[in-house]
Design a protein around this motif. Structure first.
Motif, mmCIF file in Angstrom:
data_model
loop_
_atom_site.group_PDB
_atom_site.id
_atom_site.type_symbol
_atom_site.label_atom_id
_atom_site.label_comp_id
_atom_site.label_asym_id
_atom_site.label_seq_id
_atom_site.Cartn_x
_atom_site.Cartn_y
_atom_site.Cartn_z
ATOM 1 N N GLY A 17 46.810 43.398 38.042
ATOM 2 C CA GLY A 17 47.855 43.297 39.054
ATOM 3 C C GLY A 17 48.943 44.331 38.834
ATOM 4 N N ASP A 40 38.976 41.915 35.674
ATOM 5 C CA ASP A 40 39.635 41.152 36.731
ATOM 6 C C ASP A 40 38.559 40.470 37.567
ATOM 7 O OD1 ASP A 40 41.279 40.308 39.031
ATOM 8 O OD2 ASP A 40 42.755 41.691 38.222
ATOM 9 N N ASN A 42 39.027 39.739 40.645
ATOM 10 C CA ASN A 42 39.163 40.288 41.998
ATOM 11 C C ASN A 42 38.601 41.707 41.991
ATOM 12 O OD1 ASN A 42 40.250 41.744 44.255
ATOM 13 N ND2 ASN A 42 41.748 40.114 44.549
ATOM 14 N N ASN A 45 40.895 44.581 43.468
ATOM 15 C CA ASN A 45 41.983 44.979 42.570
ATOM 16 C C ASN A 45 41.458 45.767 41.380
ATOM 17 O OD1 ASN A 45 43.744 43.611 44.213
ATOM 18 N ND2 ASN A 45 44.194 41.964 42.772
ATOM 19 N N SER A 48 40.186 49.368 42.319
ATOM 20 C CA SER A 48 41.335 50.202 42.696
ATOM 21 C C SER A 48 42.139 50.600 41.458
ATOM 22 C CB SER A 48 42.216 49.440 43.687
ATOM 23 O OG SER A 48 43.396 50.150 43.962
ATOM 24 N N GLN A 176 51.027 39.373 44.865
ATOM 25 C CA GLN A 176 51.616 39.656 43.552
ATOM 26 C C GLN A 176 52.948 38.942 43.361
ATOM 27 O OE1 GLN A 176 53.297 43.534 42.716
ATOM 28 N NE2 GLN A 176 53.154 44.124 44.866
#
Length: 357
Positions: A17, A40, A42, A45, A48, A176
């Motif tokens: 994050g 992670d 996700n 996320n 990226s 976030q």
């Protein structure tokens, strides 16, 4: 202590994050440190984040990363409630860990983490970022040296305004921020997010831990029905604490995300039998002022020089290379967690005074 790794320290980032970018950028600025993997659940996320920082390995769990194993040290930047389940396997595998604050969501978990780190003999550190502030470190040195005499009284505050303005982003639209407002998503509210910082800020400088406290927590209405999408907005937004330290000093601590006019400001005024200190981190400026000696009779305050300090990230990597302990460690995180637990207990019982520990 586990033997130090080769000269190049390979770092895994767990949790990708917003705050993880600060960790990654700090490591990328150091020679001999390589970011080798991200973890992670996700995938958007994670990929990226890896692309942004040139990281080649991606994992959706700590267990998968450990099966790969080609890393020496870890930055755990997951939400509060995930610190315990993600850190314990890393410690069991003998990995060095820098963990975000608060260390856990309760003292029982924090104590287990501290004990596991001690038994594993690994470098363990909690990322109390205001140990990076020169004024804080110099103030702690002055108090320890006896410059202000015996500490008797203090007042401390951590003020943010991200719930009243969009300078940091739109809290009501971005995950976030929203998770930080929801207990179901692992947030301890302002008490856990920034209260742990100001508790450390005050007690570290004072050189004494919290002995007892009373606390009032408040959650304000921020959306119809107290909910936005999947997020119940039930974590506390403001906290006020009456505190007594182990050495007998008393003081007040407060923290809020509703402090309009303050983006991210910390302040401590601490008074002893021989003088006082005013310690500030305001508008990204480190400030230390003192009233000592002959200045007491005229109440004159002087600006004090503050030597530069190394960041937690630098000290963590140096400790990993040297195979040495570093502060603030998990044991410190557990001590602070005792105080956080006492604050929650006090608030739930009509703000009564609660012994810490």
């Amino acid at each position: 202590m586990t033997p130090p790794p080769p000269e190049t320290v390979r770092v895994l980032i767990v949790g990708t994050g917003g705050m993880a970018n600060a960790h990654a950028e700090a490591y990328a600025a150091m020679e001999g440190v390589e970011l080798v993997g991200g973890v992670d659940r996700n995938p958007e996320n994670l990929h990226s984040f890896n692309a942004r920082h040139g990281i080649t390995h991606a994992f959706d769990s700590v267990i998968d990363a450990l099966q790969w194993g080609a890393f020496d040290a870890v930055s755990n930047v997951t939400p509060d409630a995930v610190h315990f389940p993600t850190t314990m396997p890393l410690l069991s595998a003998g990995k060095h860990v820098l963990c975000e604050k608060p260390l856990a969501v309760n003292y029982a978990e924090a104590a287990q983490m501290a004990d596991a780190a001690r038994r594993a003999g690994v470098v363990n550190m909690i990322n109390l970022t205001y140990r990076n502030v020169p004024a804080v470190m110099e103030a702690a040195r002055l108090v320890e040296s006896g410059a202000i005499g015996a500490v008797r009284h203090f007042e401390a505050s951590y003020l943010q305004s991200w719930l009243t303005q969009p300078a940091w982003g739109r809290w009501n639209e971005e995950a976030q921020w929203l998770w930080r407002l929801s207990r179901k998503h692992g947030s301890l509210g302002v008490l856990g997010d920034v209260g742990v910082h100001i508790l450390d800020f005050a007690t570290f400088v004072a050189g004494a831990d919290t002995a007892q406290m009373s606390c009032r927590l408040r959650t304000f209405d921020k959306a119809p029905g107290g909910r936005i999408g999947e997020y119940d907005l039930d974590a506390n937004d403001s906290a006020t604490l009456q505190v007594q330290l182990a050495g007998g000093a008393v003081g007040v601590i407060h923290a809020s995300r509703m402090a309009s006019g303050h983006l991210n400001d910390l302040r401590l005024r601490i008074f002893g039998t021989k003088g006082g200190l005013d310690v500030r981190w305001e508008n990204n400026q480190s400030i230390l002022r003192a009233c000592l000696g002959a200045d007491l009779t005229s109440a004159a305050w002087q600006d004090m020089p503050v030597p530069p300090v190394e960041t937690n990230y630098v000290r963590f990597i140096k400790a990993v290379r040297a195979g040495q302990d570093v502060r603030p460690d998990f044991a410190r995180g557990a001590v602070l967690q005792q105080a956080l637990d006492a604050a929650v207990e006090s608030d739930m019982d009509a703000c009564r005074d609660v012994a810490v520990g």
